[in-house]
Design an enzyme around this catalytic site. Sequence first.
Site, PDB file in Angstrom:
ATOM      1  N   HIS A 136       0.835  -1.203   0.000  1.00 24.08           N
ATOM      2  CA  HIS A 136       0.000   0.000   0.000  1.00 24.08           C
ATOM      3  C   HIS A 136       0.873   1.258   0.000  1.00 24.08           C
ATOM      4  O   HIS A 136       0.579   2.234  -0.690  1.00 24.08           O
ATOM      5  CB  HIS A 136      -0.865   0.054   1.267  1.00 24.08           C
ATOM      6  CG  HIS A 136      -1.827  -1.071   1.426  1.00 24.08           C
ATOM      7  ND1 HIS A 136      -1.723  -2.006   2.429  1.00 24.08           N
ATOM      8  CD2 HIS A 136      -2.929  -1.414   0.729  1.00 24.08           C
ATOM      9  CE1 HIS A 136      -2.724  -2.859   2.345  1.00 24.08           C
ATOM     10  NE2 HIS A 136      -3.463  -2.532   1.320  1.00 24.08           N
TER      11      HIS A 136
ATOM     12  N   LYS B 244      -0.719  -6.724  -7.796  1.00 24.98           N
ATOM     13  CA  LYS B 244      -1.021  -7.964  -7.059  1.00 24.98           C
ATOM     14  C   LYS B 244      -2.459  -8.414  -7.328  1.00 24.98           C
ATOM     15  O   LYS B 244      -2.732  -9.592  -7.461  1.00 24.98           O
ATOM     16  CB  LYS B 244      -0.814  -7.777  -5.556  1.00 24.98           C
ATOM     17  CG  LYS B 244      -0.737  -9.102  -4.829  1.00 24.98           C
ATOM     18  CD  LYS B 244      -1.308  -9.087  -3.429  1.00 24.98           C
ATOM     19  CE  LYS B 244      -2.735  -8.710  -3.379  1.00 24.98           C
ATOM     20  NZ  LYS B 244      -3.385  -8.876  -2.098  1.00 24.98           N
ATOM     21  N   ASP B 245      -3.374  -7.441  -7.395  1.00 24.31           N
ATOM     22  CA  ASP B 245      -4.765  -7.740  -7.743  1.00 24.31           C
ATOM     23  C   ASP B 245      -4.919  -7.464  -9.238  1.00 24.31           C
ATOM     24  O   ASP B 245      -5.546  -6.478  -9.653  1.00 24.31           O
ATOM     25  CB  ASP B 245      -5.699  -6.886  -6.889  1.00 24.31           C
ATOM     26  CG  ASP B 245      -5.548  -7.203  -5.411  1.00 24.31           C
ATOM     27  OD1 ASP B 245      -6.294  -8.029  -4.901  1.00 24.31           O
ATOM     28  OD2 ASP B 245      -4.636  -6.641  -4.772  1.00 24.31           O
TER      29      ASP B 245
ATOM     30  N   GLN C 198      -8.336  -7.084 -10.829  1.00 28.03           N
ATOM     31  CA  GLN C 198      -9.013  -5.895 -10.307  1.00 28.03           C
ATOM     32  C   GLN C 198      -8.600  -4.640 -11.078  1.00 28.03           C
ATOM     33  O   GLN C 198      -9.448  -3.834 -11.473  1.00 28.03           O
ATOM     34  CB  GLN C 198      -8.704  -5.724  -8.816  1.00 28.03           C
ATOM     35  CG  GLN C 198      -9.194  -4.409  -8.245  1.00 28.03           C
ATOM     36  CD  GLN C 198      -9.100  -4.372  -6.730  1.00 28.03           C
ATOM     37  OE1 GLN C 198      -9.973  -4.889  -6.060  1.00 28.03           O
ATOM     38  NE2 GLN C 198      -8.067  -3.753  -6.188  1.00 28.03           N
TER      39      GLN C 198
ATOM     40  N   VAL D 239       4.576  -5.565  -4.658  1.00 25.78           N
ATOM     41  CA  VAL D 239       5.656  -5.488  -3.670  1.00 25.78           C
ATOM     42  C   VAL D 239       5.685  -6.810  -2.907  1.00 25.78           C
ATOM     43  O   VAL D 239       4.639  -7.323  -2.495  1.00 25.78           O
ATOM     44  CB  VAL D 239       5.429  -4.309  -2.698  1.00 25.78           C
ATOM     45  CG1 VAL D 239       6.506  -4.267  -1.632  1.00 25.78           C
ATOM     46  CG2 VAL D 239       5.379  -2.994  -3.468  1.00 25.78           C
TER      47      VAL D 239
HETATM   48  N1  LIG Z   1       1.870  -6.502  -2.423  1.00 24.29           N
HETATM   49  C1  LIG Z   1       1.271  -5.499  -3.048  1.00 24.29           C
HETATM   50  N2  LIG Z   1       1.930  -4.796  -3.983  1.00 24.29           N
HETATM   51  C2  LIG Z   1       1.338  -3.781  -4.641  1.00 24.29           C
HETATM   52  N3  LIG Z   1       0.083  -3.376  -4.412  1.00 24.29           N
HETATM   53  C3  LIG Z   1      -0.620  -4.044  -3.488  1.00 24.29           C
HETATM   54  C4  LIG Z   1      -0.065  -5.127  -2.757  1.00 24.29           C
HETATM   55  N4  LIG Z   1      -1.013  -5.588  -1.895  1.00 24.29           N
HETATM   56  C5  LIG Z   1      -2.098  -4.836  -2.088  1.00 24.29           C
HETATM   57  N5  LIG Z   1      -1.874  -3.913  -3.044  1.00 24.29           N
HETATM   58  C6  LIG Z   1      -2.829  -2.949  -3.570  1.00 24.29           C
HETATM   59  O1  LIG Z   1      -3.304  -2.121  -2.545  1.00 24.29           O
HETATM   60  C7  LIG Z   1      -4.638  -1.722  -2.845  1.00 24.29           C
HETATM   61  C8  LIG Z   1      -5.494  -2.000  -1.671  1.00 24.29           C
HETATM   62  O2  LIG Z   1      -5.535  -3.404  -1.467  1.00 24.29           O
HETATM   63  P1  LIG Z   1      -6.114  -4.087  -0.177  1.00 24.29           P
HETATM   64  O3  LIG Z   1      -6.380  -3.071   0.860  1.00 24.29           O
HETATM   65  O4  LIG Z   1      -7.152  -5.068  -0.547  1.00 24.29           O
HETATM   66  O5  LIG Z   1      -4.827  -4.850   0.341  1.00 24.29           O
HETATM   67  P2  LIG Z   1      -4.412  -6.306   0.221  1.00 24.29           P
HETATM   68  O6  LIG Z   1      -3.182  -6.461   0.990  1.00 24.29           O
HETATM   69  O7  LIG Z   1      -4.468  -6.672  -1.249  1.00 24.29           O
HETATM   70  O8  LIG Z   1      -5.508  -7.082   0.972  1.00 24.29           O
HETATM   71  P3  LIG Z   1      -5.917  -8.539   0.701  1.00 24.29           P
HETATM   72  O9  LIG Z   1      -4.762  -9.242   0.058  1.00 24.29           O
HETATM   73  O10 LIG Z   1      -6.190  -9.016   2.053  1.00 24.29           O
HETATM   74  O11 LIG Z   1      -7.076  -8.419  -0.215  1.00 24.29           O
HETATM   75  C9  LIG Z   1      -5.056  -2.513  -4.091  1.00 24.29           C
HETATM   76  O12 LIG Z   1      -4.889  -1.685  -5.228  1.00 24.29           O
HETATM   77  C10 LIG Z   1      -4.068  -3.636  -4.095  1.00 24.29           C
HETATM   78  O13 LIG Z   1      -3.825  -4.170  -5.391  1.00 24.29           O
HETATM   79  C1  LIG Z   2     -10.040  -1.330  -4.464  1.00 25.62           C
HETATM   80  C2  LIG Z   2     -10.624  -1.690  -3.107  1.00 25.62           C
HETATM   81  C3  LIG Z   2     -10.142  -0.705  -2.058  1.00 25.62           C
HETATM   82  C4  LIG Z   2     -12.151  -1.552  -3.210  1.00 25.62           C
HETATM   83  O1  LIG Z   2     -12.754  -1.872  -1.988  1.00 25.62           O
HETATM   84  C5  LIG Z   2     -10.281  -3.133  -2.716  1.00 25.62           C
HETATM   85  O2  LIG Z   2     -10.812  -4.041  -3.604  1.00 25.62           O
HETATM   86  C6  LIG Z   2      -8.817  -3.339  -2.507  1.00 25.62           C
HETATM   87  O3  LIG Z   2      -8.354  -2.964  -1.444  1.00 25.62           O
HETATM   88  O4  LIG Z   2      -8.125  -3.857  -3.403  1.00 25.62           O
HETATM   89  N1  BAL Z   3      -7.492  -6.788  -2.579  1.00 29.22           N
HETATM   90  C1  BAL Z   3      -8.807  -7.165  -3.063  1.00 29.22           C
HETATM   91  C2  BAL Z   3      -9.832  -7.009  -2.033  1.00 29.22           C
HETATM   92  C3  BAL Z   3     -10.493  -8.270  -1.623  1.00 29.22           C
HETATM   93  O1  BAL Z   3      -9.826  -9.324  -1.567  1.00 29.22           O
HETATM   94  O2  BAL Z   3     -11.688  -8.247  -1.328  1.00 29.22           O
END
Ligand SMILES: Nc1ncnc2c1ncn2[C@@H]1O[C@H](COP(=O)(O)OP(=O)(O)OP(=O)(O)O)[C@@H](O)[C@H]1O
Ligand SMILES: CC(C)(CO)[C@@H](O)C(=O)[O-]
Ligand code: BAL
Length: 289
Positions: free
Chosen positions: A37, A149-150, A153, A176
């Site tokens: 993040h 990572k997503d 999405q 990351v």
């Molecule tokens: N390791 C990472 N590297 C780059 N961006 C990331 C990473 N983890 C999460 N993000 C990005 O941060 C934003 C918020 O993601 P979110 O708050 O769902 O975190 P998350 O760690 O992906 O949570 P979870 O894996 O539990 O869904 C999204 O755009 C997601 O793609």
């Molecule tokens: C983009 C987002 C904040 C929407 O709730 C969520 O899917 C996430 O954290 O990746």
């Molecule tokens: N990072 C995507 C949010 C979810 O898993 O719902």
Amino acid sequence: MYICHTVAEIRKFVREARTRGQTVGFVPTMGYLHEGHLELMRQAKERCDVVVISIFVNPTQFGPQEDFARYPRDLERDVQMAGEVGVDAVFNPSVEEIYPAGYCTYVEVERITERLCGLSRPGHFRGVTTVVAKLFNIVAPDQAFFGQKDAQQVLVIKRMAADLNMDLEVVTVPTVREADGLAMSSRNVYLDAVQRQAALVLSRSLQAAAEAVAAGQRDVSTIRQLVVDMIKAEPLAEIDYVEIYSHPDLEPVVTLNGPALLALAVKIGRTRLIDNIILGVRDHVSNNV
Ligand SMILES: Nc1ncnc2c1ncn2[C@@H]1O[C@H](COP(=O)(O)OP(=O)(O)OP(=O)(O)O)[C@@H](O)[C@H]1O
Ligand SMILES: CC(C)(CO)[C@@H](O)C(=O)[O-]
Ligand code: BAL
């Protein structure tokens, strides 16, 4: 740093920045921040004058059996971390602020949501696109930052923004990783020490696939099988999906002849983790694992 909980407050904050002629970068999150993040926020800070983040665990993107209630939350820690990378405002609305009584409008992207996480989490992307469309309308940023990572999405959000003529740029930030290769995720906190070690099978299998491609393998089903076999050899891992599609269109592909997304979702115990890599021929091979 400005912290607020209502739509009216964050709108006022952004309006004032605009009046000063400043550009606005936006990083939507579900909180429980980690280095992934923070990298999104740093990139936003580099490219925009003012950075707004949202922290909102969005109920509409979780299925009834999923982890909405137990999703990790720690606003105080998040605010501290966001402040350290220079975030200017945190928008942390309640569920009622985003979905007041009588709420009944949803945004749906078709086709590219019908595979990968869209298949294994029915309704998930409808919830994501709805809340992100709302957040874009509330914050009205110039640029919004999402993590690779997503992978699906960010493609879905880009499609939505293009199809609905949203006046902003969607920026993708590379995944990351921890030093040993595990993609950072808020859900990693669910893993105990043994599971944490087992979770390395995700990034290792992606890396093995990238190496096979670098060595000349082009047959998609062979590459996919290599990944499946590696994950099946890890007793704590249970495959949700391992798929390869063209990138960014997410069309089926038989032989690699351009960039392709190798994406996987794997359960380690009760924790569902995702990871991906862009495979390609020559220039397209990503070393982001
Ligand atoms: N390791 C990472 N590297 C780059 N961006 C990331 C990473 N983890 C999460 N993000 C990005 O941060 C934003 C918020 O993601 P979110 O708050 O769902 O975190 P998350 O760690 O992906 O949570 P979870 O894996 O539990 O869904 C999204 O755009 C997601 O793609
Ligand atoms: C983009 C987002 C904040 C929407 O709730 C969520 O899917 C996430 O954290 O990746
Ligand atoms: N990072 C995507 C949010 C979810 O898993 O719902």
